[in-house]
Design a protein around this motif. Sequence first.
Motif, PDB file in Angstrom:
ATOM      1  N   ASN A  20      10.286  15.251 -13.948  1.00 17.53           N
ATOM      2  CA  ASN A  20       8.981  15.290 -13.297  1.00 17.53           C
ATOM      3  C   ASN A  20       8.205  14.006 -13.602  1.00 17.53           C
ATOM      4  OD1 ASN A  20       6.400  16.129 -12.244  1.00 17.53           O
ATOM      5  ND2 ASN A  20       5.864  16.873 -14.277  1.00 17.53           N
ATOM      6  N   ALA A  21       8.283  13.545 -14.854  1.00 11.03           N
ATOM      7  CA  ALA A  21       7.590  12.310 -15.251  1.00 11.03           C
ATOM      8  C   ALA A  21       8.145  11.100 -14.509  1.00 11.03           C
ATOM      9  CB  ALA A  21       7.722  12.106 -16.763  1.00 11.03           C
ATOM     10  N   TRP A  22       9.488  10.980 -14.457  1.00 11.87           N
ATOM     11  CA  TRP A  22      10.094   9.820 -13.788  1.00 11.87           C
ATOM     12  C   TRP A  22       9.762   9.824 -12.292  1.00 11.87           C
ATOM     13  CZ3 TRP A  22      10.584   8.516 -18.357  1.00 11.87           C
ATOM     14  CH2 TRP A  22      11.465   9.042 -19.295  1.00 11.87           C
ATOM     15  N   THR A  23       9.900  10.979 -11.660  1.00  7.87           N
ATOM     16  CA  THR A  23       9.721  11.064 -10.202  1.00  7.87           C
ATOM     17  C   THR A  23       8.276  10.814  -9.796  1.00  7.87           C
ATOM     18  OG1 THR A  23      11.590  12.585  -9.940  1.00  7.87           O
ATOM     19  CG2 THR A  23       9.916  12.591  -8.198  1.00  7.87           C
ATOM     20  N   THR A  24       7.342  11.509 -10.418  1.00  6.54           N
ATOM     21  CA  THR A  24       5.941  11.338 -10.031  1.00  6.54           C
ATOM     22  C   THR A  24       5.429   9.949 -10.429  1.00  6.54           C
ATOM     23  OG1 THR A  24       5.253  12.478 -12.077  1.00  6.54           O
ATOM     24  CG2 THR A  24       5.394  13.803 -10.060  1.00  6.54           C
ATOM     25  N   GLY A  25       5.911   9.428 -11.552  1.00  7.74           N
ATOM     26  CA  GLY A  25       5.541   8.072 -11.965  1.00  7.74           C
ATOM     27  C   GLY A  25       6.055   7.028 -10.989  1.00  7.74           C
ATOM     28  N   TRP A  26       7.255   7.231 -10.492  1.00 15.66           N
ATOM     29  CA  TRP A  26       7.881   6.289  -9.547  1.00 15.66           C
ATOM     30  C   TRP A  26       7.114   6.262  -8.227  1.00 15.66           C
ATOM     31  CZ3 TRP A  26      10.498   6.327  -4.833  1.00 15.66           C
ATOM     32  CH2 TRP A  26      11.364   5.255  -4.583  1.00 15.66           C
ATOM     33  N   LEU A  27       6.741   7.450  -7.737  1.00 16.08           N
ATOM     34  CA  LEU A  27       5.992   7.530  -6.486  1.00 16.08           C
ATOM     35  C   LEU A  27       4.607   6.882  -6.618  1.00 16.08           C
ATOM     36  CD1 LEU A  27       6.789  11.147  -5.253  1.00 16.08           C
ATOM     37  CD2 LEU A  27       7.413   9.018  -4.097  1.00 16.08           C
ATOM     38  N   ALA A  28       3.929   7.187  -7.713  1.00 15.51           N
ATOM     39  CA  ALA A  28       2.606   6.594  -7.932  1.00 15.51           C
ATOM     40  C   ALA A  28       2.693   5.076  -8.028  1.00 15.51           C
ATOM     41  CB  ALA A  28       1.992   7.171  -9.213  1.00 15.51           C
ATOM     42  N   ALA A  29       3.743   4.589  -8.703  1.00 21.01           N
ATOM     43  CA  ALA A  29       3.924   3.143  -8.866  1.00 21.01           C
ATOM     44  C   ALA A  29       4.049   2.429  -7.526  1.00 21.01           C
ATOM     45  CB  ALA A  29       5.175   2.895  -9.710  1.00 21.01           C
ATOM     46  N   ASN A  30       4.908   2.974  -6.672  1.00 21.72           N
ATOM     47  CA  ASN A  30       5.129   2.331  -5.369  1.00 21.72           C
ATOM     48  C   ASN A  30       3.852   2.298  -4.542  1.00 21.72           C
ATOM     49  OD1 ASN A  30       7.792   1.934  -6.036  1.00 21.72           O
ATOM     50  ND2 ASN A  30       8.526   3.772  -4.976  1.00 21.72           N
ATOM     51  N   HIS A  31       3.093   3.381  -4.593  1.00 23.17           N
ATOM     52  CA  HIS A  31       1.860   3.427  -3.802  1.00 23.17           C
ATOM     53  C   HIS A  31       0.783   2.494  -4.372  1.00 23.17           C
ATOM     54  CE1 HIS A  31      -1.913   5.259  -2.143  1.00 23.17           C
ATOM     55  NE2 HIS A  31      -1.174   5.134  -1.054  1.00 23.17           N
ATOM     56  N   MET A  32       0.640   2.449  -5.686  1.00 24.07           N
ATOM     57  CA  MET A  32      -0.382   1.579  -6.282  1.00 24.07           C
ATOM     58  C   MET A  32      -0.047   0.116  -6.045  1.00 24.07           C
ATOM     59  SD  MET A  32      -1.649   3.404  -9.826  1.00 24.07           S
ATOM     60  CE  MET A  32      -0.063   3.298 -10.665  1.00 24.07           C
ATOM     61  N   ALA A  33       1.244  -0.238  -6.164  1.00 16.25           N
ATOM     62  CA  ALA A  33       1.646  -1.626  -5.932  1.00 16.25           C
ATOM     63  C   ALA A  33       1.393  -2.059  -4.484  1.00 16.25           C
ATOM     64  CB  ALA A  33       3.128  -1.802  -6.280  1.00 16.25           C
ATOM     65  N   GLU A  34       1.656  -1.136  -3.584  1.00 15.42           N
ATOM     66  CA  GLU A  34       1.456  -1.446  -2.167  1.00 15.42           C
ATOM     67  C   GLU A  34      -0.019  -1.498  -1.798  1.00 15.42           C
ATOM     68  OE1 GLU A  34       2.586   0.721   2.015  1.00 15.42           O
ATOM     69  OE2 GLU A  34       4.092   0.757   0.426  1.00 15.42           O
ATOM     70  N   SER A  35      -0.826  -0.664  -2.468  1.00 21.38           N
ATOM     71  CA  SER A  35      -2.237  -0.524  -2.109  1.00 21.38           C
ATOM     72  C   SER A  35      -3.134  -1.572  -2.735  1.00 21.38           C
ATOM     73  CB  SER A  35      -2.750   0.868  -2.511  1.00 21.38           C
ATOM     74  OG  SER A  35      -2.006   1.890  -1.884  1.00 21.38           O
ATOM     75  N   VAL A  36      -2.691  -2.188  -3.850  1.00 19.09           N
ATOM     76  CA  VAL A  36      -3.573  -3.060  -4.605  1.00 19.09           C
ATOM     77  C   VAL A  36      -3.986  -4.273  -3.772  1.00 19.09           C
ATOM     78  CG1 VAL A  36      -1.778  -4.494  -5.662  1.00 19.09           C
ATOM     79  CG2 VAL A  36      -3.906  -4.069  -6.895  1.00 19.09           C
TER      80      VAL A  36
END
Length: 409
Positions: free
Chosen positions: A393-409
Amino acid sequence: MDKKIGIIGGGAAGFFCALQTAKEIKRLNKKAKVFILEQGGQVLKKVRISGGGRCNVTHNIFDTKQFSLNYPRGQRELLSPFQSFQAEDTVKWFKTHGIKLVAEGDGRMFPTTNQSETIIRCFVEQAEKLKVNILKNHKVTTVIQKETHFSVQTGLPSPLEFNQLLICTGSSLHGYQLASQLGHTITERAPSLFSFKCKHPLFKDLSGTSFQNTEVKLVTDSGKKFKQEGPLLITHWGLSGPAILKLSAWAAREMKASDYKAKLNINWLQLEAKTILNELKASQAKSHIVNAAPNMVTKRFWQNLLSVCKISSDNKWADINKKQMNALVENLNFFSCNVNGQNRFKDEFVECGGVSLKEINFKTMESKVKNGLHFAGEILDIDGVTGGFNFQNAWTTGWLAANHMAESV
């Protein structure tokens, strides 16, 4: 000027998210810096102690639907995220970074070194390589969302400013308070993955005795029923092992509501005891019953069982009458005892409850309440049974959040 992404919490979800965020920023050729804000002096504390210091990274079920069935809370919501990053992807990620994971017989996956330090060293080295800023002893006291950024106060003279923010503080009260300050609902919290406090003459001096294939049924004081199968361990305070821990996860809120009082039924063998005992009586008729036990139980357990059934150890199998035989069968296949409390693992404990899943976009892990705010890991109302599911759960949700934050910044 470089943009900044803040990650509150230096645990599994936060660290993994930081690595993926920094990697995506580099791939997208953006100018942004990633910061981990850890309130303590040490990062990855749960990773270090997980699995007795071996780190149970994930579980080797690569069918996402089957994998999701191991979450008492979050089962439906994780289906979509697992399509993007699941256990198989975790295995590939670690392999790419020089760590091979191997599955044990029960499906749990560990690094071949059997040392959690292998995982920690990998994460820290990657953080240095990707220039992730790790700020230890930075406890976040308040978070305020402004028009263009989040203002994060950590006790420094001036607040830190971040364009995108992730809160992944596990099951700490501190994280729930921050989420609540930012307008999120925190669902009812309760301990999950705990062992049972039980007293019974059958358990006397049996601490450490294990059974590989049991069926356990729980009936709470409110009448709710739960059932699980698997290994079971007798401890000095009662019962533990995977079957009990899974049972506790599914019944977490109901057990809390009943003050951890319940009736527990155990089939120690998951085999037809009557057949086994009749065969023993026929083949060992002249043997003292205490010396001719079923081969799937220990001698000490058998001695206690005879005592509970009021059968003298001087009796031979030929002397056992129908009433005594029925008592043995009853206690092997339909044993019953009372649960009078719970015992938690002090450092590895898991809680159910957290940020309401209705307030999260599970394609991005972004808040539906505040744009730019994200959540990952156990701070969410998601918890898995024992076996590597909470880390996934930590790896999956962390991975999704990472991709979105990197794209959104």
